[in-house]
Design a protein around this motif. Structure first.
Motif, mmCIF file in Angstrom:
data_model
loop_
_atom_site.group_PDB
_atom_site.id
_atom_site.type_symbol
_atom_site.label_atom_id
_atom_site.label_comp_id
_atom_site.label_asym_id
_atom_site.label_seq_id
_atom_site.Cartn_x
_atom_site.Cartn_y
_atom_site.Cartn_z
ATOM 1 N N ILE B 260 0.849 -1.205 0.000
ATOM 2 C CA ILE B 260 0.000 0.000 0.000
ATOM 3 C C ILE B 260 0.880 1.249 0.000
ATOM 4 O O ILE B 260 0.643 2.205 -0.741
ATOM 5 N N GLU B 261 1.929 1.210 0.809
ATOM 6 C CA GLU B 261 2.838 2.351 0.912
ATOM 7 C C GLU B 261 3.557 2.585 -0.434
ATOM 8 O O GLU B 261 3.669 3.718 -0.897
ATOM 9 N N GLY B 264 0.921 3.520 -3.359
ATOM 10 C CA GLY B 264 0.178 4.774 -3.146
ATOM 11 C C GLY B 264 -1.283 4.604 -3.488
ATOM 12 O O GLY B 264 -1.895 3.581 -3.171
ATOM 13 N N THR B 265 -1.834 5.585 -4.196
ATOM 14 C CA THR B 265 -3.272 5.551 -4.494
ATOM 15 C C THR B 265 -3.641 4.370 -5.405
ATOM 16 O O THR B 265 -4.792 3.966 -5.452
ATOM 17 N N ASN B 268 -5.552 1.495 -3.808
ATOM 18 C CA ASN B 268 -6.961 1.617 -3.395
ATOM 19 C C ASN B 268 -7.863 0.689 -4.201
ATOM 20 O O ASN B 268 -7.739 0.611 -5.425
ATOM 21 N N GLY B 370 -5.836 4.315 1.120
ATOM 22 C CA GLY B 370 -4.474 3.978 1.547
ATOM 23 C C GLY B 370 -4.403 3.198 2.847
ATOM 24 O O GLY B 370 -3.329 3.108 3.447
#
Lengths: 292, 384
Positions: B260-261, B264-265, B268, B370
């Motif tokens: 996720i880090e 980024g987006t 989602n 996020g």
């Protein structure tokens, strides 16, 4: 058809980045007859410099890039030439090649010690927006990267062919003694080549790191692909670097999509081998004779 | 008259005797663990998290008096994410006679190094998830997370539940990816979910455009992505670039904090099953997550929890045994059940079978803004 266009556009975008790095190989070869196998790491280092300015000094990306550009010009351009190339080149190309291979390992390990072996995210200079052009879905980043990288590559080509300094650099590359007789400051021209090379490395880092992500060994793939691209296009021709880079980027995508993703990584190597065997001067290069 | 040589000999002996005494005393006072871990190469993301989890647990345990009064001494040795180096590290580790070997994390590395630990009858607590690792009759190999054969049925059940009739599988060509791919394929076939495209990718692959084009072209209801952290992140970024809007489903890694880090987006909307997450609705896990973040400055993923709970499992079983005995330790874990109420460091109740596989509750999650959001808690399979 949309898929094909998608693959072509994305391939041009990736290939243009290879081309920028490949230009570094051709420039140095043309200006000083040297090969720099630490080129991939010279793209990785500016990426981490920018990360430092972004995360530690909390500067905006544009400022971080400008500071990195200055640092790259000083360290990867000027100091590299003065401290590594000048003392070694008089002993021939081989000691220099070995030195750059050593530098490549050294740069990687230094970065690993300083930043750990972790991978880091990196912001893009382009907005995170998707554009739909008659069913063709492309990002602003993809178009921007392709346009900027191709523009810079063509700009360097223009600089080399259409400006007095560029032509003087080529004259030095072709015959240093004759260039000196004509009043050209050969040493300065070679320094220019190293400075342009360093600037290209910083720009390549800015463009590729948002996708590749910053990691101490990110230069491995890029350096190898750029070297293949330079050989494929012609080591003594800057336009060749652009052609080689784009060709590798596009063919990788086409092979990955239409044959198998497993063969994708081998495309550049296969092309490289074919060119070495059947057209050693590269697609746009000229045969060179050297006194041995 | 004493000669100079004799004086030197006496002096050397006088220095050596207490030195030997100190070394001996230290060895008796500590319990040695060797961590055969991926601290560089493609496995660095997983390995670093695991190492941090291990360090955190050891620091806590040592501060509390150690295990049976002995302090834990750990040596983290980088296997560079290469199977042959992982084996060499394990071989060298055995010479040091550690109480246990920790790691490796990558299934390929576990595959070769676990044979060394088995021969030396040294328990190995590893992070590998490939199904075949515990199917070779090894008596000293223990998992720290659910195996693929325990996790994939849960993912396939979820797909069936949300009405997915066809998928594209995009997987990484290493032992981990191959194991997950084969297990998932079997589970999908058993539920009548069609696989419209089966796309292998390379470890360390940078550009996923051609993979995305083929995956999207297949027109399936969803994509099942099974890759390591960096590759998962790059794949999600490439999917986002393409504007893909159907479900992207994975198992553990795809929806992990690190992915996720990195993505980024682009992360989602990704959904998946996770065996371990710091966002689990459990006070012990939440407290662990908060402490990990306070120490290291970023959220732990499943590998951090795996490293942490492995150390606490070793502590729990050793204290139950009342002695440091490698054979007894391995025997006590097989078929054992350990409750987090009794041993809080385990974070969650856990049970082991005779093969070294574990069972515990797990979660279905979706990445929103996020963050991992748990949508359902799944009970243990109850097979062990």
């Amino acid at each position: 058809m949309t898929d094909l266009l998608q693959l072509l556009l994305s391939g041009v975008s990736t290939g243009a980045c290879y081309a920028l790095a490949a230009l570094g190989f051709t420039l140095l070869w043309q200006a000083s007859g040297t090969i720099n196998f630490a080129l991939g790491e010279m793209v990785m280092l500016p990426a981490f410099m920018m990360l430092f300015f972004l995360n530690v000094a909390s500067l905006p990306l544009a400022v971080a890039f400008l500071l990195t550009l200055v640092a790259s010009l000083l360290v990867l351009g000027g100091m590299f030439k003065l401290l590594v190339v000048d003392p070694l080149i008089r002993h021939g190309v081989i000691p220099l090649v070995i030195a750059t291979l050593g530098l490549s390992i050294g740069f990687k390990n230094l970065t690993r010690v300083a930043y750990s072996a972790q991978v880091f995210t990196f912001p893009s200079i382009f907005p995170d927006r998707l554009i739909d052009i008659f069913g063709l879905r492309v990002t602003v980043a993809e178009i921007g990267t392709a346009v900027l990288a191709c523009g810079v590559a063509l700009g360097v080509q223009f600089f080399l062919n259409r400006t007095l300094t560029g032509r003087a650099m080529q004259a030095v590359a072709q015959n240093r003694d004759a260039a000196r007789v004509l009043g050209i400051n050969a040493n300065r021209m070679v320094m220019y080549a190293f400075l342009v090379n360093a600037a290209l490395a910083a720009l390549t880092a800015l463009l590729v790191t948002p996708v590749y992500l910053a990691k101490f060994d990110m230069g491995d793939t890029l350096g190898t692909k750029a070297f293949y691209a330079a050989i494929i296009g012609g080591f003594n021709n800057s336009r060749g670097a652009l052609l080689g880079g784009v060709l590798v980027g596009v063919l990788e995508n086409l092979v990955g999509a239409y044959i198998s993703p497993s063969y994708k990584e081998g495309v550049a190597l296969l092309l490289f081998l074919l060119v070495i065997v059947f057209m050693p001067q590269g697609l746009l290069g000229k045969p060179e004779e050297r006194r041995v | 008259m004493i000669k100079r040589r004799t004086t030197l000999k006496l002096a050397t002996s006088a220095l050596a005797v207490p030195a030997l005494g100190i070394t001996g005393a230290r060895a008796a006072d500590t319990v040695k663990m060797i961590d055969d871990v991926e601290l560089s190469g493609p496995g660095v993301t997983s390995g670093s998290m695991w190492k941090n989890g291990v360090d955190m647990a050891i620091k806590e345990i040592n501060a509390g008096g150690g295990i049976l009064g002995r302090q834990i001494e750990v040596s983290h040795q980088d296997n560079q994410s290469q199977a042959q180096i992982a084996k060499a590290v394990a071989t060298k580790a055995i010479d040091d006679e550690p109480y246990v070997i920790l790691g490796p994390i990558f299934s390929g590395d576990v595959n070769v190094s676990s044979a060394v630990a088995e021969t030396a009858e040294t328990p190995m607590f590893m992070g590998g998830e490939a199904a075949n690792l515990t199917q070779q009759g090894k008596k000293y190999l223990f998992r720290s997370s659910l195996s693929q054969s325990a996790a994939m049925p849960k993912v396939a059940n979820y797909m069936q539940k949300v009405g997915i009739k066809s998928v594209v599988i995009v997987w990484i060509s290493n032992d981990f990816g191959k194991g997950g791919h084969d297990t998932m394929l079997k589970e999908l076939n058993a539920r009548g979910i069609k696989v419209l495209a089966d796309i292998p990718t390379e470890p360390g692959q940078m550009d996923y455009t051609s993979v995305v084009v083929n995956a999207v072209k297949a027109g399936a209801d969803a994509i099942f992505s099974y890759k390591n952290e960096e590759e998962s992140a790059r794949f999600l970024i490439a999917l986002r670039k393409y504007g893909y809007d159907k479900p992207v489903i994975g198992e553990t890694v795809l929806v992990s904090q690190r992915v996720i880090e990195l993505a980024g987006t682009a992360a989602n909307g990704a959904r998946g099953h996770v065996g371990l997450t710091v966002d689990a609705p459990n006070p012990l896990v939440l407290a662990f997550g908060a402490k990990f973040k306070a120490i290291y400055g970023y959220a732990s993923d499943h590998n951090g929890i795996k490293g942490y709970t492995s150390i606490y499992l070793i502590k729990a079983v050793t204290e139950k045994l009342g002695k440091f005995d490698r054979k007894a330790l391995a025997a006590a874990i097989h078929g054992g059940s350990f409750s987090a109420k009794q041993y809080p460091g385990l974070l969650l109740d856990v049970a082991f079978d005779a093969a070294g596989d574990l069972d515990r509750e797990s979660y279905l999650v979706e990445v929103r803004d996020g963050k991992q959001v748990i949508t359902e808690t799944l009970p243990p399979l109850g097979k062990v």
